[in-house]
Design an enzyme around this catalytic site. Structure first.
Site, PDB file in Angstrom:
ATOM      1  N   PHE A 124      15.510   2.103   3.104  1.00  0.00           N
ATOM      2  CA  PHE A 124      14.736   0.533   2.795  1.00  0.00           C
ATOM      3  C   PHE A 124      13.929   0.855   1.689  1.00  0.00           C
ATOM      4  O   PHE A 124      12.972   1.770   1.875  1.00  0.00           O
ATOM      5  CB  PHE A 124      14.345   0.036   4.066  1.00  0.00           C
ATOM      6  CG  PHE A 124      13.736  -1.365   3.524  1.00  0.00           C
ATOM      7  CD1 PHE A 124      14.465  -2.596   3.372  1.00  0.00           C
ATOM      8  CD2 PHE A 124      12.223  -1.427   3.119  1.00  0.00           C
ATOM      9  CE1 PHE A 124      14.068  -3.790   3.027  1.00  0.00           C
ATOM     10  CE2 PHE A 124      12.000  -2.857   2.829  1.00  0.00           C
ATOM     11  CZ  PHE A 124      12.813  -3.761   2.600  1.00  0.00           C
TER      12      PHE A 124
ATOM     13  N   ASP B 278       9.562   7.795  -1.360  1.00  0.00           N
ATOM     14  CA  ASP B 278       9.003   6.702  -0.901  1.00  0.00           C
ATOM     15  C   ASP B 278       8.025   6.675   0.347  1.00  0.00           C
ATOM     16  O   ASP B 278       8.568   6.840   1.237  1.00  0.00           O
ATOM     17  CB  ASP B 278      10.169   5.651  -0.781  1.00  0.00           C
ATOM     18  CG  ASP B 278       9.595   4.170  -0.440  1.00  0.00           C
ATOM     19  OD1 ASP B 278       8.722   4.157   0.004  1.00  0.00           O
ATOM     20  OD2 ASP B 278      10.633   3.265  -0.401  1.00  0.00           O
TER      21      ASP B 278
ATOM     22  N   LYS C  72       1.950  -0.682   1.655  1.00  0.00           N
ATOM     23  CA  LYS C  72       1.695  -0.964   2.884  1.00  0.00           C
ATOM     24  C   LYS C  72       0.281  -0.611   3.121  1.00  0.00           C
ATOM     25  O   LYS C  72      -0.744  -1.620   3.178  1.00  0.00           O
ATOM     26  CB  LYS C  72       2.706  -0.514   3.906  1.00  0.00           C
ATOM     27  CG  LYS C  72       3.960  -1.290   3.778  1.00  0.00           C
ATOM     28  CD  LYS C  72       4.735  -1.209   4.999  1.00  0.00           C
ATOM     29  CE  LYS C  72       5.952  -2.115   4.889  1.00  0.00           C
ATOM     30  NZ  LYS C  72       7.015  -1.357   4.427  1.00  0.00           N
TER      31      LYS C  72
END
Ligand SMILES: *Cc1c(COP(=O)(O)O)cnc(C)c1O
Length: 416
Positions: free
Chosen positions: A145, A230, A263
């Site tokens: 993702f 990531d 995040k």
């Protein structure tokens, strides 16, 4: 201004939500009006222990005084200037990120507002790197993702997210997770870059076998491709190190070419970053290649600096490692239907022996605990890094009853 804390009951606000917002997220589970530390309160006055932290975002919990005062002070001084201008806050954050990332001389940072934008930028860097070498293939992993904008979506694996929006940017191939031989085979020719999550959060907190990232590094180097990690979900202390690949069990000393963050970086204020390691990746983007209006704005930068400051000042990396390890052991032993507990630091998945996770999530919420179910059989915990052992223990004590309630829920065994 409306007093939002007394704006109405959860049911009323949910009805208004449904009437005014697009239905991209389904019906909200609760309407939340206030937070403090690891707790949030809903519109009907119930308190919840927030073990999801806004999906691995609220590193310092809610309304942390250092974060609040840093953001307020910056906004009261200089809130936004565009990238025609620099601010000391932004420059200082870039330098801090290069330090915590252990990036070598020549490394550079690009700021974004979200994870998907950070990955979008990384994708464009892969294109630039490949263009100079006649290479246009990009490898990503099954289960990956990477976000919802078109480039990041092309890197994302789940068909349900991708297919309605095809055609997507081309050249991306997904290789089986955790399979070094498959990766080696895929590297045959013309690969410009490889994008990997050190731990696949959305896929249910899946960590590749030790040595996988090192093998990926070796293959990328051999084929002159960029290795992009990531760390949008795993970075900034979430897994007990500044970056998850710093964990010897995960990274084994690997130095990536590019790392993406978002995040947890701003502790709740939207901010993302791309870190390019060393002179080559650091100079891929030149004037006119890429841009953003908000990226690097001083309020977001102040939030990130405050978040990093508190993590360091309060020794939260060690706390996250210690609490995470102890809690995972307790969770693994709390109920016979728990078949496995995975994760590093405070990014944790609890695997159940049946596809009842959504029901257990709902029962946990009724009992005052926010968790989520990234897969039909697993629960994910990504709480504030300031969570205490006592707070964690209240969930360990409540989970068995939530699992039992999940088992008893109507159609629990049919959920897919
Ligand atoms: C959440 C996430 C993204 C997307 O970040 P957004 O801020 O939602 O755009 C990308 N990659 C990973 C690994 C994520 O967990």
């Amino acid at each position: 201004m409306t007093d939002l804390a007394t704006a109405g009951s959860g049911a009323e606000l949910t009805r208004r939500y449904t009437g005014a917002l697009m239905n991209t997220f389904g019906t909200p589970q609760r309407v939340l009006v206030r937070g403090e530390g690891a707790y949030v309160w809903d519109a009907d006055g119930a308190r919840h222990l927030d073990l999801l932290g806004g999906i691995a975002v609220n590193a310092l919990g809610h309304a942390h005084p250092t974060l609040v005062s840093a953001v307020a002070a910056q906004l009261g001084t200089l809130g936004h200037v565009s990238n025609f201008f620099a601010t000391p806050t932004q420059v200082t954050l870039a330098e801090r990120l290069l330090e915590i990332a252990q990036a070598p001389d020549g490394s550079r940072v690009f700021f974004t507002n979200s994870g998907t934008e950070a990955n979008e930028a990384a994708f464009k860097m892969i294109r630039l790197h490949g263009r100079a070498r006649g290479a246009s293939r990009v490898l990503a992993l099954e289960g990956a993702f990477h976000g919802r904008t078109m480039g990041a979506l092309a890197l994302t694996h789940k068909a349900a997210y991708r297919e309605p929006f095809e055609p997507l940017p081309g050249g991306v191939e997904h290789v089986p997770f955790d399979d070094v031989a498959a990766l080696e085979a895929a590297f045959a020719a013309g690969v410009a870059g490889l994008v990997i999550e050190p731990i696949q959060g959305e896929a249910g907190v899946r960590t590749p076998v030790p040595g996988y990232l090192a093998a990926a590094r070796e293959l990328a180097t051999r084929h002159d491709a960029l290795l992009v990690l990531d760390e949008v979900q795993t970075g900034v202390g979430r897994c007990g190190h500044w970056l998850a690949h710093h964990d010897p069990e995960i990274g084994g000393g690997v130095v990536p070419d590019v790392v993406t963050l978002a995040k947890g970086l701003g502790g709740g204020i939207p901010v993302g970053a791309v870190i390019a390691y060393g002179q080559g990746p650091g100079t891929l983007f030149g004037p006119g290649n890429h841009g953003t209006t908000f990226g690097g704005n001083p309020v977001a930068a102040a939030a990130a600096l405050a978040t990093i400051h508190v993590i360091e000042r309060d020794a939260l990396l060690a706390h996250v490692r210690d609490l995470g390890a102890a809690w995972r052991a307790q969770l693994a032993a709390c109920h016979p239907r728990v078949t496995q507990v995975r994760g590093h630091g405070l990014l944790i998945a609890i695997e159940l022996d049946a596809p009842i996770a959504a029901h257990v999530q709902a029962a946990a919420l009724e009992a005052g605990f926010i968790v989520n179910a990234p897969t039909p059989t697993s629960l994910r915990l990504a709480p504030p890094l300031i969570l205490t052992a006592e707070q964690a223990a209240t969930f360990t004590a409540a989970l068995p009853a939530a699992i039992d309630a999940g088992v008893r829920a109507p159609h629990a065994q049919e959920q897919s």
